[in-house]
Design a protein around this motif. Structure first.
Motif, mmCIF file in Angstrom:
data_model
loop_
_atom_site.group_PDB
_atom_site.id
_atom_site.type_symbol
_atom_site.label_atom_id
_atom_site.label_comp_id
_atom_site.label_asym_id
_atom_site.label_seq_id
_atom_site.Cartn_x
_atom_site.Cartn_y
_atom_site.Cartn_z
ATOM 1 N N CYS A 200 -42.306 -30.319 -59.982
ATOM 2 C CA CYS A 200 -43.486 -29.669 -60.933
ATOM 3 C C CYS A 200 -44.087 -28.457 -60.140
ATOM 4 O O CYS A 200 -44.944 -27.814 -60.292
ATOM 5 C CB CYS A 200 -44.934 -30.748 -61.016
ATOM 6 N N GLY A 201 -43.240 -27.971 -58.771
ATOM 7 C CA GLY A 201 -43.622 -26.798 -58.141
ATOM 8 C C GLY A 201 -44.871 -26.872 -56.975
ATOM 9 O O GLY A 201 -45.379 -26.172 -56.772
ATOM 10 N N VAL A 344 -49.195 -22.039 -58.118
ATOM 11 C CA VAL A 344 -48.595 -21.679 -56.909
ATOM 12 C C VAL A 344 -49.798 -22.621 -56.108
ATOM 13 O O VAL A 344 -50.778 -21.984 -55.780
ATOM 14 C CB VAL A 344 -48.342 -20.441 -56.654
ATOM 15 N N HIS A 345 -49.526 -23.794 -55.871
ATOM 16 C CA HIS A 345 -50.798 -24.562 -54.907
ATOM 17 C C HIS A 345 -50.244 -24.792 -53.540
ATOM 18 O O HIS A 345 -51.020 -24.531 -52.632
ATOM 19 C CB HIS A 345 -50.840 -25.932 -55.580
ATOM 20 N N SER A 346 -48.851 -24.778 -53.124
ATOM 21 C CA SER A 346 -48.827 -24.959 -51.613
ATOM 22 C C SER A 346 -47.723 -24.094 -51.200
ATOM 23 O O SER A 346 -47.482 -22.924 -51.428
ATOM 24 C CB SER A 346 -48.494 -26.469 -51.565
ATOM 25 N N ASN A 347 -46.566 -24.858 -50.760
ATOM 26 C CA ASN A 347 -45.303 -24.211 -50.062
ATOM 27 C C ASN A 347 -43.992 -24.029 -51.059
ATOM 28 O O ASN A 347 -42.853 -23.478 -50.546
ATOM 29 C CB ASN A 347 -44.834 -24.839 -48.725
ATOM 30 N N ILE A 348 -44.194 -24.148 -52.221
ATOM 31 C CA ILE A 348 -42.968 -24.627 -53.189
ATOM 32 C C ILE A 348 -43.406 -23.270 -54.445
ATOM 33 O O ILE A 348 -44.493 -23.377 -54.906
ATOM 34 C CB ILE A 348 -42.974 -25.756 -53.706
ATOM 35 N N LEU A 349 -42.438 -22.483 -54.762
ATOM 36 C CA LEU A 349 -42.546 -21.480 -55.890
ATOM 37 C C LEU A 349 -41.397 -21.731 -56.576
ATOM 38 O O LEU A 349 -40.127 -21.812 -56.353
ATOM 39 C CB LEU A 349 -42.603 -20.085 -54.987
ATOM 40 N N LEU A 350 -41.621 -21.798 -57.766
ATOM 41 C CA LEU A 350 -40.652 -21.817 -59.304
ATOM 42 C C LEU A 350 -40.808 -20.699 -59.750
ATOM 43 O O LEU A 350 -41.879 -20.082 -60.272
ATOM 44 C CB LEU A 350 -41.079 -23.103 -59.958
ATOM 45 N N LEU A 351 -39.662 -19.911 -59.753
ATOM 46 C CA LEU A 351 -39.531 -18.654 -60.392
ATOM 47 C C LEU A 351 -38.546 -19.029 -61.819
ATOM 48 O O LEU A 351 -37.467 -19.525 -61.959
ATOM 49 C CB LEU A 351 -38.361 -17.769 -59.825
#
Length: 431
Positions: A200-201, A344-351
């Motif tokens: 979930c990103g 964008v909550h933490s260290n994971i980014l979804l494009l």
């Protein structure tokens, strides 16, 4: 060539002379063409070689590619060790005790991987044959642990649809829990939550949701026996950094937590499973059955101690850098590749890829290639080397970027430069 004009064969000899010169001319022309082709091929190979040799790599496929810090390597070399299967490794004991204390739990167990930590939790909590564990349908336990709950632990997994924020419906959970002593049904023994939620990103599960979840499963009459709560906390320290609270608050109502040391915390190997003394005692026994009994494991545990001391306090920087990349992509206003900044909550980014003609795996492949035109356009590092950006993509509607301890500000700027060029290239092709 000399041609004789003697009577009777002059036409024949003239034809032979002409034919020879034509063949000679064609041979020279073909040789010149062949030489030109070889020269062109050699030049192209040289350019390709130069592009391949002069590149800088920014690897954002996962935080699992993080590397041990210099301090970790020093502490590993100096670690005091013993036989951990006998319970005689002091460095392992220190890691287990310290981690348990941080989480407000009674005991801890060092294990080789988060997958083993989750499996041990399932095996202990769902020890009765015919038991069932409830998890999200996008959880790591369900998607990426080879169905170990079923084929190793003999436990059935029931899934609930994960929402985009990483949670699942508590109303549906209430409905899923087995409340009848019916011999036809399995027994609900455990509910698991993933925090932060990977697919979930990197979403951080809200504290209010966790409190409500705990209240639900502790209600009198919910389930035919006590239901355990387990948290897959592979990135739980990232959740704590984002929320600005301690991990003990997040996991307060959970019976067990699996904590990964080898993702954003940069240790080379291992996770720690925490819970009550009785829970850990049984997990310790089962760890041996799964092949997780390690001997002089203090060499590995030493890196975990450094991670807790030195890397955990810096996780907020990873979040800031992740947000910086997200903002740069958002500013492009691309109709083909978009990012939701609020997610964008933490260290994971979804494009997210909106263009139906572009698959996410092809997007990732393009980012990992350096074209000669990029060099000319200045898409390079400060030494003039091309930028190879590694990203993660499968059959998803999005491509994933994950930041970690070794990704510094300079690499972030290189990632932004590469993403900007490639996204604009796509936008121009579909304009």
């Amino acid at each position: 060539m000399f041609v004789s004009c003697s009577a009777g064969n002059s036409e024949t000899r003239l034809g032979t002379f002409t034919s020879c010169w034509i063949q000679l001319f064609l041979g020279v022309a073909q040789s010149q063409l062949y030489f030109a082709q070889c020269l062109s091929l050699s030049f192209n190979l040289y350019r390709l070689h130069q592009c391949r040799m002069s590149t800088t790599v920014v690897d954002l496929r996962s935080d699992t590619v993080s590397l041990p810090t210099p301090e970790m390597r020093t502490r590993m070399a100096q670690a005091v060790v013993g036989d951990d299967v006998y319970g005689e490794d002091p460095t392992v004991k220190e890691l287990e005790t310290r981690t348990a204390a941080i989480f407000g739990k009674e005991a801890g167990l060092f294990v080789p991987s988060g997958t083993m930590g989750n499996l041990l939790a399932i095996m202990v909590h769902c020890h009765r044959r015919g038991a069932e564990a409830i998890v999200g349908d996008l959880s790591h336990i369900f998607l990426y642990e080879q169905g170990g709950a079923s084929h190793l632990a003999g436990v059935q997994l029931a899934t609930i649809r994960n929402q985009p924020d990483g949670t699942f419906s508590l109303a549906e959970l209430r409905h899923k829990i087995r409340n009848y002593k019916d011999c036809h049904e399995p027994v609900t023994a455990m509910v698991a939550v993933e925090n932060t939620h990977n697919i979930c990103g990197g979403k951080v599960i809200p504290l209010s949701y966790l409190d409500e979840l705990a209240s639900l499963v502790r209600e009198p009459g919910v389930g035919i026996s006590r239901i355990a709560l387990h948290m897959d906390g592979a990135r739980i320290f990232n959740a704590a950094a984002a929320l600005g609270v301690g991990v003990e608050r997040i996991t307060r109502d959970f019976d067990s937590v699996s904590v990964c040391l080898s993702k954003g915390l940069s240790a080379p190997v291992g996770s720690v499973l925490v819970g009550s003394k009785a829970f850990i005692a049984e997990a310790h026994r089962l760890r041996k059955a799964l092949g997780g009994g390690m001997r002089q494991a203090g060499i590995l545990a030493a890196a975990g101690l450094v991670a807790l001391e030195q890397v955990v306090p810096l996780l907020g920087k990873d979040h800031e850098r992740t947000k910086r990349i997200a903002e740069a992509v958002d500013k492009l206003r691309s109709p083909n590749i978009v990012v939701d900044l609020s997610s964008v909550h933490s260290n994971i980014l979804l494009l997210e890829v909106k263009q139906p003609k572009l698959k996410t795996d092809k997007f990732a492949e393009r980012l990992a290639i350096v074209e000669p035109e990029e060099i000319a356009a200045g898409v390079t590092d400060k030494e003039g080397a091309g930028i190879v950006l590694k990203a993660s993509a499968r059959d998803w509607a999005f491509m994933r970027l994950v930041l970690y301890h070794q990704v510094n500000d300079e690499q972030v700027e290189l990632a932004i430069k590469k993403l900007t060029y490639v996204i604009k290239q796509y936008d121009a092709s579909w304009a």
